[in-house]
Design an enzyme around this catalytic site. Structure first.
Site, PDB file in Angstrom:
ATOM      1  N   ILE A 254      39.108  44.349  34.159  1.00  0.00           N
ATOM      2  CA  ILE A 254      38.012  43.536  34.536  1.00  0.00           C
ATOM      3  C   ILE A 254      38.134  42.170  34.426  1.00  0.00           C
ATOM      4  CG2 ILE A 254      36.100  45.423  34.349  1.00  0.00           C
ATOM      5  CD1 ILE A 254      35.480  44.675  31.559  1.00  0.00           C
ATOM      6  N   ASP A 255      37.593  41.305  34.994  1.00  0.00           N
ATOM      7  CA  ASP A 255      37.721  39.828  34.831  1.00  0.00           C
ATOM      8  C   ASP A 255      37.401  39.334  33.431  1.00  0.00           C
ATOM      9  OD1 ASP A 255      37.970  39.678  37.604  1.00  0.00           O
ATOM     10  OD2 ASP A 255      35.964  39.103  38.151  1.00  0.00           O
ATOM     11  N   MET A 256      38.115  38.163  33.141  1.00  0.00           N
ATOM     12  CA  MET A 256      37.932  37.424  31.859  1.00  0.00           C
ATOM     13  C   MET A 256      36.516  37.459  31.337  1.00  0.00           C
ATOM     14  SD  MET A 256      39.687  34.023  30.237  1.00  0.00           S
ATOM     15  CE  MET A 256      38.695  32.914  31.533  1.00  0.00           C
TER      16      MET A 256
ATOM     17  N   THR B 224      33.976  39.135  32.399  1.00  0.00           N
ATOM     18  CA  THR B 224      32.997  40.256  32.721  1.00  0.00           C
ATOM     19  C   THR B 224      33.229  41.156  31.631  1.00  0.00           C
ATOM     20  OG1 THR B 224      33.519  40.272  34.996  1.00  0.00           O
ATOM     21  CG2 THR B 224      32.862  42.549  34.009  1.00  0.00           C
TER      22      THR B 224
ATOM     23  N   ARG C  93      30.963  40.434  42.790  1.00  0.00           N
ATOM     24  CA  ARG C  93      30.662  39.018  42.872  1.00  0.00           C
ATOM     25  C   ARG C  93      30.757  38.730  44.411  1.00  0.00           C
ATOM     26  NH1 ARG C  93      35.411  36.752  38.934  1.00  0.00           N
ATOM     27  NH2 ARG C  93      34.199  34.648  39.276  1.00  0.00           N
TER      28      ARG C  93
END
Length: 306
Positions: A136-138, A140, A237
């Site tokens: 998952i994104d930094m 998130t 997103r």
């Protein structure tokens, strides 16, 4: 070696652009370099980066072994939701990068896992990404599953491939979503001009489906739940922005200026993660509690709307 058979949708596309969409974690410049170095063949012959694909072309890609730096184990606390001899499921905090990359060789989840697990991590993705089967994104937060052996890794990879893993996120978005629930079914792929972004308006995007449900309304903002049917890069997103409701705090796909000071990145939390356990074959589900910043923001929005 990976092989691709070109269908009508990809016909006429440059091979460097096509391959950068297939290998989402690799830059286009990296793809161009391996093409130049002869690691890519079309119909068993080397080509140049500007080669235009034809229907039924057979593309063969051999990724060279990367010269990777040594990754140092670091004593970084982990919020463990579940752990056994095969897997570990953790609640990732905000601002933590999942795996090392240029500019981020320390302080990552992998550094923490190597300290906690020692050599008990799968090696399928190499020394830069031991045990990492998804990410998952930094900015998130929330639940991630990491594999401790190759058998578990192969099992989880297959579950991801057939979209059988249950993944439910919660988010706060701009605007008042009028309907109580809905589905965004729009292919997601690399943005045609900005390679750091994804888009629903691109050629040869990959199937992407997000089911959303309203949990609470706050006038100019809506608290929602999103369940992924697929798992593309930045999917939630991009999808929510595509219907006019970008995530609060998302400066990439939403407003450049965040209305709430101090908010770091998008308000997106991977709450529920459900898998078939690689050894027992039984369904296993974890729920990551909301981070403190998210709870405080919800309380603030509730107070504003009173």
């Amino acid at each position: 070696m990976k092989e691709f058979s070109i269908d009508l949708n990809a016909e006429g596309q440059r091979i460097d652009l096509y391959l950068s969409e297939q290998f989402e974690d690799r830059s286009r410049s990296y793809i161009q370099k391996i093409i130049k170095d002869g690691y890519v063949k079309v119909n068993q012959k080397p080509v140049k980066s500007n080669y235009r694909l034809s229907f039924d072309d057979r593309v063969e890609v051999t990724l060279p072994e990367a010269k990777e730096p040594d990754i140092v184990p670091e004593n970084i606390p982990l919020d463990i939701l579940y752990e056994d001899q095969d897997i570990i499921m953790i609640n990732k905090p905000k601002q933590m990068v999942v795996h090392p990359a240029p500019g981020h060789y320390s302080g990552t989840l992998v550094n923490a896992l190597m300290y906690h697990c020692g050599n008990e991590l799968s090696g399928i993705n190499g020394c830069m990404r031991p045990g990492i089967v998804h990410r998952i994104d930094m900015d998130t937060t929330g639940s991630l599953v990491i594999c401790k052996n190759d058998k578990a890794h192969q099992s989880l990879s297959e579950q991801l491939k057939v979209h059988s893993i249950r993944r439910i996120y919660v988010a706060i978005v701009h605007g008042n979503i009028k309907e109580d629930s809905g589905t965004v079914n729009a292919p997601v792929g690399r943005h045609p001009t900005d390679r750091k972004k994804m888009s629903t308006h691109c050629k040869n995007g990959r199937e992407a489906i997000t089911h959303y449900k309203v949990l609470e309304r706050f006038g100019d903002y809506t608290y929602i739940q999103c369940e992924l049917e697929t798992g593309r890069t930045h999917q939630i997103r991009v999808h929510m922005a595509s219907i006019g409701h970008p995530l609060l705090g998302d400066e990439v796909y939403g407003p450049k200026k965040c209305p709430f000071k101090g908010l770091q990145g998008q308000t997106l939390h991977a709450r529920t993660l459900g898998i078939i356990h690689p050894s027992t074959g039984e369904y296993l589900e974890v729920n990551a509690p909301l981070p403190e910043y998210f709870i405080e923001l919800l309380d603030r929005l509730r107070n504003i709307c009173r």
